[in-house]
Design a protein around this motif. Structure first.
Motif, PDB file in Angstrom:
ATOM      1  N   TRP A 181      40.611  36.615   0.511  1.00  0.00           N
ATOM      2  CA  TRP A 181      41.016  35.232   0.264  1.00  0.00           C
ATOM      3  C   TRP A 181      42.411  35.145  -0.332  1.00  0.00           C
ATOM      4  O   TRP A 181      43.033  34.069  -0.293  1.00  0.00           O
ATOM      5  N   ALA A 182      42.924  36.242  -0.869  1.00  0.00           N
ATOM      6  CA  ALA A 182      44.260  36.239  -1.460  1.00  0.00           C
ATOM      7  C   ALA A 182      45.314  36.838  -0.536  1.00  0.00           C
ATOM      8  O   ALA A 182      46.489  36.896  -0.899  1.00  0.00           O
ATOM      9  N   MET A 183      44.916  37.277   0.657  1.00  0.00           N
ATOM     10  CA  MET A 183      45.845  37.965   1.564  1.00  0.00           C
ATOM     11  C   MET A 183      46.650  36.978   2.395  1.00  0.00           C
ATOM     12  O   MET A 183      46.148  35.934   2.812  1.00  0.00           O
ATOM     13  N   ALA A 184      47.909  37.336   2.655  1.00  0.00           N
ATOM     14  CA  ALA A 184      48.753  36.573   3.565  1.00  0.00           C
ATOM     15  C   ALA A 184      48.372  36.899   5.005  1.00  0.00           C
ATOM     16  O   ALA A 184      47.630  37.845   5.276  1.00  0.00           O
ATOM     17  N   ASP A 185      48.903  36.119   5.944  1.00  0.00           N
ATOM     18  CA  ASP A 185      48.562  36.313   7.359  1.00  0.00           C
ATOM     19  C   ASP A 185      48.883  37.727   7.830  1.00  0.00           C
ATOM     20  O   ASP A 185      48.096  38.349   8.555  1.00  0.00           O
ATOM     21  N   ASP A 186      50.057  38.258   7.432  1.00  0.00           N
ATOM     22  CA  ASP A 186      50.441  39.605   7.848  1.00  0.00           C
ATOM     23  C   ASP A 186      49.450  40.647   7.339  1.00  0.00           C
ATOM     24  O   ASP A 186      49.144  41.630   8.028  1.00  0.00           O
ATOM     25  N   GLU A 187      48.949  40.458   6.124  1.00  0.00           N
ATOM     26  CA  GLU A 187      47.987  41.419   5.574  1.00  0.00           C
ATOM     27  C   GLU A 187      46.652  41.334   6.304  1.00  0.00           C
ATOM     28  O   GLU A 187      46.016  42.362   6.576  1.00  0.00           O
ATOM     29  N   LEU A 188      46.217  40.137   6.625  1.00  0.00           N
ATOM     30  CA  LEU A 188      44.961  39.987   7.371  1.00  0.00           C
ATOM     31  C   LEU A 188      45.043  40.672   8.724  1.00  0.00           C
ATOM     32  O   LEU A 188      44.077  41.274   9.203  1.00  0.00           O
ATOM     33  N   ALA A 189      46.217  40.570   9.362  1.00  0.00           N
ATOM     34  CA  ALA A 189      46.378  41.113  10.713  1.00  0.00           C
ATOM     35  C   ALA A 189      46.223  42.623  10.753  1.00  0.00           C
ATOM     36  O   ALA A 189      45.956  43.190  11.825  1.00  0.00           O
ATOM     37  N   ARG A 190      46.343  43.309   9.626  1.00  0.00           N
ATOM     38  CA  ARG A 190      46.193  44.773   9.602  1.00  0.00           C
ATOM     39  C   ARG A 190      44.783  45.196   9.986  1.00  0.00           C
ATOM     40  O   ARG A 190      44.572  46.321  10.433  1.00  0.00           O
ATOM     41  N   PHE A 191      43.814  44.316   9.794  1.00  0.00           N
ATOM     42  CA  PHE A 191      42.423  44.672  10.046  1.00  0.00           C
ATOM     43  C   PHE A 191      41.929  44.117  11.374  1.00  0.00           C
ATOM     44  O   PHE A 191      40.731  44.148  11.643  1.00  0.00           O
ATOM     45  N   VAL A 192      42.859  43.611  12.192  1.00  0.00           N
ATOM     46  CA  VAL A 192      42.510  43.013  13.480  1.00  0.00           C
ATOM     47  C   VAL A 192      43.176  43.804  14.599  1.00  0.00           C
ATOM     48  O   VAL A 192      44.365  44.110  14.538  1.00  0.00           O
ATOM     49  N   VAL A 193      42.409  44.142  15.621  1.00  0.00           N
ATOM     50  CA  VAL A 193      42.941  44.770  16.826  1.00  0.00           C
ATOM     51  C   VAL A 193      42.789  43.758  17.954  1.00  0.00           C
ATOM     52  O   VAL A 193      41.678  43.300  18.231  1.00  0.00           O
ATOM     53  N   ARG A 194      43.905  43.396  18.572  1.00  0.00           N
ATOM     54  CA  ARG A 194      43.853  42.450  19.684  1.00  0.00           C
ATOM     55  C   ARG A 194      44.867  42.846  20.741  1.00  0.00           C
ATOM     56  O   ARG A 194      46.029  43.112  20.440  1.00  0.00           O
ATOM     57  N   ARG A 195      44.421  42.906  21.989  1.00  0.00           N
ATOM     58  CA  ARG A 195      45.297  43.066  23.138  1.00  0.00           C
ATOM     59  C   ARG A 195      44.880  42.046  24.175  1.00  0.00           C
ATOM     60  O   ARG A 195      43.738  41.586  24.171  1.00  0.00           O
ATOM     61  N   ALA A 527      51.410  38.391  13.952  1.00  0.00           N
ATOM     62  CA  ALA A 527      51.449  39.701  13.306  1.00  0.00           C
ATOM     63  C   ALA A 527      50.594  40.702  14.073  1.00  0.00           C
ATOM     64  O   ALA A 527      50.948  41.874  14.204  1.00  0.00           O
ATOM     65  N   THR A 528      49.459  40.229  14.617  1.00  0.00           N
ATOM     66  CA  THR A 528      48.597  41.130  15.379  1.00  0.00           C
ATOM     67  C   THR A 528      49.275  41.602  16.653  1.00  0.00           C
ATOM     68  O   THR A 528      49.159  42.763  17.057  1.00  0.00           O
ATOM     69  N   ARG A 529      50.018  40.711  17.310  1.00  0.00           N
ATOM     70  CA  ARG A 529      50.730  41.107  18.527  1.00  0.00           C
ATOM     71  C   ARG A 529      51.821  42.118  18.190  1.00  0.00           C
ATOM     72  O   ARG A 529      52.081  43.053  18.960  1.00  0.00           O
ATOM     73  N   ILE A 530      52.470  41.956  17.048  1.00  0.00           N
ATOM     74  CA  ILE A 530      53.490  42.920  16.642  1.00  0.00           C
ATOM     75  C   ILE A 530      52.851  44.275  16.358  1.00  0.00           C
ATOM     76  O   ILE A 530      53.416  45.326  16.671  1.00  0.00           O
ATOM     77  N   HIS A 531      51.635  44.268  15.787  1.00  0.00           N
ATOM     78  CA  HIS A 531      50.916  45.525  15.578  1.00  0.00           C
ATOM     79  C   HIS A 531      50.689  46.234  16.914  1.00  0.00           C
ATOM     80  O   HIS A 531      50.766  47.469  16.994  1.00  0.00           O
ATOM     81  N   ALA A 532      50.394  45.463  17.965  1.00  0.00           N
ATOM     82  CA  ALA A 532      50.201  46.073  19.279  1.00  0.00           C
ATOM     83  C   ALA A 532      51.499  46.701  19.775  1.00  0.00           C
ATOM     84  O   ALA A 532      51.490  47.777  20.391  1.00  0.00           O
ATOM     85  N   GLU A 533      52.637  46.055  19.518  1.00  0.00           N
ATOM     86  CA  GLU A 533      53.931  46.633  19.907  1.00  0.00           C
ATOM     87  C   GLU A 533      54.203  47.912  19.121  1.00  0.00           C
ATOM     88  O   GLU A 533      54.744  48.883  19.662  1.00  0.00           O
ATOM     89  N   ILE A 534      53.831  47.910  17.841  1.00  0.00           N
ATOM     90  CA  ILE A 534      54.011  49.120  17.028  1.00  0.00           C
ATOM     91  C   ILE A 534      53.197  50.270  17.615  1.00  0.00           C
ATOM     92  O   ILE A 534      53.688  51.403  17.744  1.00  0.00           O
ATOM     93  N   ALA A 535      51.942  49.981  17.979  1.00  0.00           N
ATOM     94  CA  ALA A 535      51.102  51.029  18.567  1.00  0.00           C
ATOM     95  C   ALA A 535      51.703  51.546  19.868  1.00  0.00           C
ATOM     96  O   ALA A 535      51.670  52.752  20.149  1.00  0.00           O
ATOM     97  N   GLY A 536      52.261  50.649  20.669  1.00  0.00           N
ATOM     98  CA  GLY A 536      52.887  51.084  21.915  1.00  0.00           C
ATOM     99  C   GLY A 536      54.100  51.964  21.674  1.00  0.00           C
ATOM    100  O   GLY A 536      54.326  52.954  22.384  1.00  0.00           O
ATOM    101  N   GLN A 537      54.895  51.609  20.656  1.00  0.00           N
ATOM    102  CA  GLN A 537      56.063  52.419  20.313  1.00  0.00           C
ATOM    103  C   GLN A 537      55.640  53.815  19.860  1.00  0.00           C
ATOM    104  O   GLN A 537      56.225  54.831  20.256  1.00  0.00           O
ATOM    105  N   LEU A 538      54.602  53.889  19.039  1.00  0.00           N
ATOM    106  CA  LEU A 538      54.133  55.184  18.552  1.00  0.00           C
ATOM    107  C   LEU A 538      53.567  56.028  19.690  1.00  0.00           C
ATOM    108  O   LEU A 538      53.700  57.256  19.678  1.00  0.00           O
ATOM    109  N   ALA A 539      52.940  55.374  20.663  1.00  0.00           N
ATOM    110  CA  ALA A 539      52.410  56.124  21.809  1.00  0.00           C
ATOM    111  C   ALA A 539      53.535  56.829  22.556  1.00  0.00           C
ATOM    112  O   ALA A 539      53.351  57.936  23.077  1.00  0.00           O
TER     113      ALA A 539
END
Length: 726
Positions: A181-195, A527-539
């Motif tokens: 309940w105290a997390m910002a949107d970017d912090e919440l997105a860390r626990f979400v996987v979406r493609r 933020a979740t879509r950016i996480h997907a880009e990060i995963a693609g870069q690491l791949a």
């Protein structure tokens, strides 16, 4: 250069590969029972295992149709026992999926949890259509919190945000506890996987969804004006003025069909009559008492008002006058509906709903929010043949009732091939009960008969047809335009898109499936879509073999357009990427993605001073992060519980005899860690009871330690694994 090197130097390629290896695994097994997992499912399963291993939970929010069911079973493949929580309508689907995946699982419905039927705990919990758990005040939420208290949990929902970001926080709080309940949107997105199909270059092939085409059905402005002039009903006790909510509810039914509106008006009139009887008997019902009243088959069932509610503390005549005024206007609306032109005729006659020639050999599905709308359309279209209706009361075709399973089997891939031509259904009209967890890939046309109040429903409706396994290259989407003037439609769209913007920020839902009444605005970033880009870069950085870990940071340096660093650190047992870009250390997904791109420059000699400055900045960031963890213990009652826990620990340490301190100190340190640790909602409820338990000091400290062993997350080493400076 700059003194002793604090770490092991390596080429930037080796450092980047080491970072990537911490995030990416070797190729997962392709087979899950008899199911061949696709690459996007295997990669999601790996990411989810890492999240759940570190935080005891995660949410898979892949777009509808990408096979979340088998991804979830792949995550749970090694669990000793699995429990699936889902709507009751999905029981058969999950049973078939578990059989195909050779992964047995028990099943419990949300309805069963709401009725207090709580199954035994499992080693792994899967919560399907998890947006049904977005209200912490419900009995089902409390039951699910108890099931997840000691078990890892995976949530599945393509549309976890229906109205506001707190929808997502409520779901994640089941394993993150009050911290969510105290997390910002970017912090919440860390626990979400979406493609989704647009974001994954190597993703699965799904049918293309064509632009939504609107079908005009005329205007019904007179009825709209009557609803807007409706006086407020008598407020039930403890509820205030409900006039605005009544009007909004009637507007939803009016925009769906005349049949839905008339049914709602009948319910309003019956309720007003019952309220009048209660007032004449000197009683004023509460909200809870009204819930016990039920309207069905044209009559309102309730107990005698003298026995159903408390005595009326106010002047009866004033309240009766308000009730009768509301009832009079409702009756006038019903007369106008009975004598005026029926817009449902125009809706049923709309092109595409009835014109099968435009889609030769294809199947159509019409979705509506209200069962009355479904029945009204079916009554007007059934004579054409090949039409079926499905509501919560069952399935109906021209020949009479059929089973739900038999009807839906026609819309599964190849299902219609075994059905005689005379019994084949080409048009299915259904409520939104089919918009969740059902595969209807054999259809290729979706028609929105109305605009649901939650934009998530649009994606769910189209997603039932636009799925893996479809033989169609494109899904056509139509929508019946509400019978309203343009300015009313604009207000309706603005309200829906405001809700959709929240989902876009937190989860990454693009909203491309939602019909657009007016020109589009640029989509919000996620933020979740950016996480997907990060995963693609690491791949792209990953190498099958590379430099083995040496126990100290692996450091490299590259030339970049701006100074800074990228680092991989261990946080709460999981690898975390952080960036230093001149304004302090940041874990923001946008900053991390920028640092990943900067870290791809050509190699330069490693400067020891730059590395020490980066490590010092990381150490400061760690200290600040730990401080915020204590100061921001959470929200509401959970935060107060943790502060009481800390105060009690400090008091025990202060009053403990000197000869016992050597025994108390280790226990007190463990107890303090519990007070700042991330716990799920179920564990936090137990901690609240433990904080105030009347026990001797040593026994209480031992109880807290046992609680930590049973419920705490296993934290990993807090170390810096790799750094690229630039």
């Amino acid at each position: 250069m700059g003194g002793l090197m604090p770490g092991t130097t390596a080429s930037s390629a080796d450092v980047r590969a080491a970072i990537a290896r911490s995030w990416l695994s070797a190729r997962d097994a392709e087979l899950l029972g008899s199911v061949v997992l696709r690459p996007h499912q295997r990669s999601a399963a790996h990411r989810l295992r890492a999240l759940i291993g570190a935080s005891r939970g995660a949410l898979l929010a892949d777009a509808v149709g990408l096979g979340k069911t088998y991804t979830a079973l792949a995550v749970a493949r090694h669990a000793a026992s699995v429990l699936v929580v889902a709507p009751a309508a999905l029981r058969d689907m999950w049973r078939e999926a578990c059989t195909a995946a050779a992964r047995p699982a028990r099943f419990v419905s949300y309805h069963a949890l709401s009725r207090g039927r709580i199954p035994d705990a499992a080693d792994f919990v899967i919560v399907d259509e998890s947006h049904h758990t977005r209200n912490p005040a419900t009995r089902r939420y409390r039951a699910l919190a108890a099931l997840c208290r000691r078990s890892p949990v995976l949530f599945l929902s393509a549309t976890p945000v229906h109205n506001r970001a707190d929808d997502l926080r409520a779901q994640l709080a089941l394993f993150l506890g009050s911290h969510a309940w105290a997390m910002a949107d970017d912090e919440l997105a860390r626990f979400v996987v979406r493609r989704d199909f647009a974001a994954d270059d190597a993703g699965p092939t799904l049918p293309h969804a064509g632009a939504v085409r609107w079908l005009d059905t005329g205007e019904d402005a007179t009825m709209l004006a009557g609803i807007e002039r409706l006086p407020p009903p008598l407020p039930i006790r403890e509820a205030g003025d409900g006039g605005a909510l009544v009007a909004i509810s009637l507007l939803r039914q009016w925009a769906s069909s005349r049949a839905a509106l008339v049914a709602a008006l009948r319910r309003r009139l019956a309720l007003a009559s019952a309220l009048g009887d209660a007032l004449r008997a000197g009683r004023h019902p509460t909200r809870q008492e009204l819930r016990a009243w039920s309207y069905a088959d044209g009559s309102l069932q309730l107990a005698f008002p003298e026995f159903a509610s408390d005595a009326l503390p106010t002047e009866v005549d004033t309240l009766l006058a308000g009730t009768e005024r509301h009832a009079s206007h409702v009756a006038a609306l019903m007369r106008a509906a009975a004598t005026g032109p029926d817009p449902d005729d125009a809706r049923a006659a709309a092109r595409t709903v009835t014109d099968f020639e435009e889609f030769p050999g294809e199947r159509l599905i019409v979705f509506a929010e209200f069962a009355e709308t479904v029945r009204a359309l079916y009554a007007r279209l059934a004579r054409d043949g090949g039409v079926a209706m499905l509501t919560e009361r069952g399935a109906v075709v021209a020949g009479g009732r059929v089973t739900r399973r038999a009807l839906l089997a026609q819309f599964a891939p190849g299902g219609a091939a075994h059905v005689p031509a005379a019994e084949r259904v080409a048009l299915l009209i259904t409520t939104d009960l089919l918009s969740e967890g059902v595969n209807l890939q054999d259809a290729s046309v979706v028609v929105h008969a109305d605009l649901p109040w939650s934009p998530a429903r649009f994606e769910q409706r189209v997603g039932r047809v636009r799925r893996l396994g479809s033989s169609h290259a494109e899904v056509s989407v139509y929508a019946l335009r509400p019978p309203a003037p343009a300015e009313v439609l604009l207000r309706m769209e603005h309200r829906l898109r405001a809700k959709l913007a929240v989902a876009a920020r937190t989860v990454g839902i693009r909203g491309t499936i939602m019909p657009r009444l007016f020109p589009a605005e640029p989509p919000a970033s996620s933020a979740t879509r950016i996480h997907a880009e990060i995963a693609g870069q690491l791949a792209r950085w990953h190498l099958p073999c590379g430099r083995p870990p040496s126990g100290e940071p692996l450091v490299g340096a590259v030339h970049a357009a701006r100074p800074g660093f990228l680092a991989l650190v261990g946080c709460d047992g999981r690898p975390e990427l952080i960036a230093g870009l001149g304004a302090g250390v940041s874990e923001s997904p946008r900053d991390v993605l920028d640092a990943l791109r900067l870290a791809e420059g050509p190699d330069v000699p490693v400067d020891a001073r730059s590395v020490r400055e980066a490590l010092a900045a990381i150490a400061c960031w760690r200290a600040e992060r730990a401080s915020f963890g204590v100061l921001g213990l959470g929200a509401g009652a959970a935060a107060r519980t943790r502060r009481r826990l800390l105060h009690r620990i400090d008091a025990i340490a202060a009053r403990s005899p000197r000869h016992l301190r050597s025994r108390y100190v280790p226990l007190a340190l463990q107890a303090r860690r519990v007070a700042t640790e991330r716990l799920g909602a179920g564990a936090e409820r137990v901690l609240q009871e433990l904080a105030d338990a009347r026990m001797p000091d040593e026994a209480w400290l031992n109880a807290v330690r046992t609680f930590a062993e049973l419920n705490g997350t296993a934290g990993g080493p807090e170390m810096v694994s790799a750094v690229v400076v630039f």
